[in-house]
Design a protein around this motif. Structure first.
Motif, short mmCIF file in Angstrom:
data_model
loop_
_atom_site.label_atom_id
_atom_site.label_comp_id
_atom_site.label_asym_id
_atom_site.label_seq_id
_atom_site.Cartn_x
_atom_site.Cartn_y
_atom_site.Cartn_z
N LEU A 162 0.81 -1.23 0.00
CA LEU A 162 0.00 0.00 0.00
C LEU A 162 0.84 1.27 0.00
CD1 LEU A 162 -2.62 -1.19 2.63
CD2 LEU A 162 -3.00 -0.94 0.17
N LYS A 163 2.12 1.15 -0.26
CA LYS A 163 2.98 2.33 -0.21
C LYS A 163 2.49 3.41 -1.17
CE LYS A 163 7.84 3.74 -0.45
NZ LYS A 163 9.23 3.29 -0.70
N GLY A 164 2.27 4.60 -0.64
CA GLY A 164 1.83 5.73 -1.44
C GLY A 164 0.34 5.79 -1.70
N ALA A 165 -0.41 4.79 -1.20
CA ALA A 165 -1.85 4.76 -1.44
C ALA A 165 -2.59 5.60 -0.39
CB ALA A 165 -2.36 3.33 -1.41
N VAL A 166 -3.88 5.81 -0.65
CA VAL A 166 -4.77 6.44 0.32
C VAL A 166 -5.78 5.39 0.73
CG1 VAL A 166 -6.50 8.23 0.75
CG2 VAL A 166 -4.51 8.74 -0.68
N LYS A 187 3.30 2.85 5.00
CA LYS A 187 3.76 4.06 4.29
C LYS A 187 2.66 4.64 3.40
CE LYS A 187 7.78 3.19 6.08
NZ LYS A 187 8.21 3.91 7.31
N ALA A 188 1.45 4.68 3.93
CA ALA A 188 0.30 5.16 3.17
C ALA A 188 -0.40 6.28 3.94
CB ALA A 188 -0.67 4.00 2.92
N ASP A 189 -1.39 6.88 3.30
CA ASP A 189 -2.24 7.89 3.94
C ASP A 189 -3.60 7.29 4.23
OD1 ASP A 189 -0.73 10.35 4.20
OD2 ASP A 189 -0.68 10.43 2.01
N TYR A 190 -4.38 8.00 5.04
CA TYR A 190 -5.70 7.51 5.39
C TYR A 190 -6.75 8.62 5.33
CZ TYR A 190 -4.52 9.51 10.00
OH TYR A 190 -4.14 10.36 11.01
N LEU A 191 -7.97 8.20 5.08
CA LEU A 191 -9.15 9.05 5.20
C LEU A 191 -10.21 8.16 5.84
CD1 LEU A 191 -10.49 11.86 4.33
CD2 LEU A 191 -11.58 10.50 2.55
N ILE A 192 -10.55 8.46 7.10
CA ILE A 192 -11.39 7.55 7.87
C ILE A 192 -12.59 8.30 8.44
CG2 ILE A 192 -11.45 5.92 9.79
CD1 ILE A 192 -8.45 5.61 9.53
N GLY A 193 -13.75 7.70 8.30
CA GLY A 193 -14.97 8.27 8.83
C GLY A 193 -14.92 8.36 10.35
N LEU A 194 -15.57 9.36 10.87
CA LEU A 194 -15.58 9.59 12.32
C LEU A 194 -17.03 9.68 12.78
CD1 LEU A 194 -13.86 10.20 14.86
CD2 LEU A 194 -13.98 12.62 14.24
N LYS A 195 -17.36 8.84 13.75
CA LYS A 195 -18.73 8.85 14.30
C LYS A 195 -18.66 8.79 15.83
CE LYS A 195 -21.28 6.98 10.37
NZ LYS A 195 -22.16 5.88 9.87
N GLY A 196 -19.81 8.50 16.40
CA GLY A 196 -19.90 8.52 17.85
C GLY A 196 -19.08 7.46 18.57
N ASN A 197 -18.51 6.48 17.81
CA ASN A 197 -17.73 5.44 18.48
C ASN A 197 -16.45 5.99 19.11
OD1 ASN A 197 -16.51 5.89 15.95
ND2 ASN A 197 -15.62 3.85 15.92
N GLN A 198 -16.07 7.22 18.72
CA GLN A 198 -14.90 7.85 19.32
C GLN A 198 -15.28 8.85 20.42
OE1 GLN A 198 -11.77 7.12 19.18
NE2 GLN A 198 -12.07 5.50 17.68
N LEU A 256 -1.42 9.21 14.66
CA LEU A 256 -0.23 9.40 13.83
C LEU A 256 -0.59 9.93 12.44
CD1 LEU A 256 2.82 8.98 14.03
CD2 LEU A 256 2.50 6.74 12.95
N GLY A 257 0.09 11.00 12.05
CA GLY A 257 -0.10 11.56 10.71
C GLY A 257 -1.29 12.48 10.56
N LEU A 258 -2.11 12.64 11.58
CA LEU A 258 -3.33 13.44 11.47
C LEU A 258 -2.99 14.86 11.02
CD1 LEU A 258 -6.37 13.79 11.85
CD2 LEU A 258 -5.93 14.30 14.27
N SER A 259 -3.56 15.25 9.87
CA SER A 259 -3.24 16.58 9.34
C SER A 259 -4.48 17.36 8.91
CB SER A 259 -2.30 16.45 8.14
OG SER A 259 -2.95 15.76 7.08
N TYR A 284 -14.61 13.24 8.63
CA TYR A 284 -13.49 12.35 8.33
C TYR A 284 -12.21 12.94 8.92
CZ TYR A 284 -16.62 10.68 4.58
OH TYR A 284 -17.69 10.20 3.86
N ILE A 285 -11.35 12.06 9.41
CA ILE A 285 -9.99 12.49 9.75
C ILE A 285 -9.06 11.99 8.65
CG2 ILE A 285 -10.38 12.56 12.24
CD1 ILE A 285 -8.96 9.83 12.43
N THR A 286 -8.00 12.72 8.39
CA THR A 286 -7.11 12.33 7.29
C THR A 286 -5.67 12.73 7.54
OG1 THR A 286 -6.78 12.49 4.89
CG2 THR A 286 -7.49 14.50 6.01
N SER A 287 -4.79 12.00 6.88
CA SER A 287 -3.36 12.35 6.89
C SER A 287 -2.93 12.91 5.54
CB SER A 287 -2.52 11.10 7.21
OG SER A 287 -2.67 10.12 6.18
N MET A 288 -3.88 13.04 4.61
CA MET A 288 -3.57 13.52 3.26
C MET A 288 -3.12 14.98 3.29
SD MET A 288 -6.74 11.84 1.09
CE MET A 288 -6.13 12.45 -0.50
#
Length: 379
Positions: A162-166, A187-198, A256-259, A284-288
């Protein structure tokens, strides 16, 4: 087929050695061929093998003839879904076009047709990875239910380059350990949904985003991107708000990586009546680090796994309609359907649905060979 056979030969054979009459790789290949040609169960796989015996003898050794119906069922019930998942991933690794910034969506799907004798349903849950650019399923692992998706995601990530992927996921994947694995190990980025579970994290981000948008002087704190689409008798307006300054968030270093924080607001309007539906808001939280347009596109692309894979499995393969008591057999048949779906998608000359392609494969031997021996997969 040498490369494909070589991969399947690495799958551990769970049968007792002294009882083996048929090579495991031959059985698995016949299963793949049959599922692509409209078979949906071990019995139908056997029927395919009998009807195509002469053709199968031209490409496989089959020294002891066609395996029996019980042999196909027993192999599908015994073979490790994890071992099959590894083989599937290795097969697709030779097909996927790896490019920096490609979007890989991870999501789960229950197989509703699985059941216990007591009547419980939906016992098998497959967590899969989908490449939006290639429109191909890359890998999947079996778990028992949606609540176990958290433990299945790291296992799935381990199978993939997954290197370089989102990586996009819904809120179930919003876990610190998963984020760390994506950024540090893969070595990838993320875009993850955020709901009440956090809990408080969701509440803090939602209050911050909405109050900043509503504050006239808060416009310098975010970027905005708007889109409007008209289709199927409705107009859909989308507003994307990107907040890059999250230094105020006390737990930022733990993610980690949250931007950035992305808030999306979508509203549908019926063209005929003019009636507007209530706005849907997602976080969404993301590192992109890319542009807001790229991040917005990643959030939209995630739903491709629902529209292009899960829908195909339900409609083109009728996955939820087939009753399967053995959950291991159900998981392995699901793996075969996903690999078959990839084969059918790779054949692009015949512009038809997956369902029609499968049916044509069952009728037309020439078209069947064109699909099954696609150079992309068998080279």
């Amino acid at each position: 087929m040498e490369n494909l056979i070589a991969i399947l030969e690495k799958v551990s054979d769970p049968r007792q050695a002294w009882k083996i009459k048929h090579k495991l790789s031959d059985i698995l290949l016949i299963c793949l061929f049959a599922v692509t040609c409209n078979a949906n169960s071990a019995l139908e796989i056997y029927d395919f093998a009998v009807s195509r015996k002469q053709w199968l003898n031209t490409i496989l050794s089959l020294e002891n003839g066609i395996p029996s119906r019980l042999t196909f069922a027993r192999v599908l019930q015994l073979i490790s879904p994890k071992a099959f998942a590894v083989a599937f991933t290795q097969i697709m690794a030779s097909v996927e076009s790896i490019s920096k910034g490609r979007i890989v969506a991870i999501d789960g799907k229950a197989i509703a047709g699985t059941y216990h004798n007591e009547g419980r349903k939906g016992l098998v849950y497959m967590v899969g990875a989908w490449c939006n650019e290639n429109k191909l399923s890359l890998a999947q692992v079996k778990t028992h239910d949606k609540s176990n998706e958290i433990t299945a995601i790291p296992e799935l990530l381990d199978l993939l380059d997954l290197k370089g992927a989102v990586i996009t996921m819904d809120a179930m994947g919003c876990q610190k350990d998963i984020v760390k694995k994506i950024v540090k190990e893969k070595k990838a980025d993320y875009l993850i949904g955020l709901k009440g579970n956090q809990g408080t994290m969701y509440q803090e981000f939602m209050e911050y985003a909405q109050s900043t948008i509503q504050e006239p002087r808060g416009k310098d704190e975010y970027e905005i991107y708007r889109t409007m689409e008209k289709s199927h008798g409705r107009i859909e307006e989308r507003n994307y708000y990107l907040f890059r300054n999250l230094e105020w968030f006390s737990d930022k270093k733990e993610w980690l990586g949250l931007s950035g924080l992305l808030l999306t607001e979508s509203r549908r309007t019926d063209v005929k009546s003019g009636k507007k539906a209530e706005a849907e808001i997602r976080l969404y939280i993301t590192s992109m680090k890319g542009t807001i347009e790229e991040i917005a596109q990643a959030s939209r692309s995630h739903w491709g796994i629902e529209n292009n894979l899960h829908w195909v499995l339900d409609v083109g393969f009728r996955e939820d309609q087939w009753q399967t008591r053995m959950n291991i057999e159900a998981a392995n048949l699901s793996q075969l359907r996903r690999l078959s779906a990839n084969l059918l998608k790779l054949e692009s000359d015949y512009n038809a649905s997956i369902q029609r392609k499968r049916y044509r494969c069952s009728l037309d031997p020439d078209y069947m060979e064109k699909v099954l021996f696609n150079p992309c997969l068998f080279s």
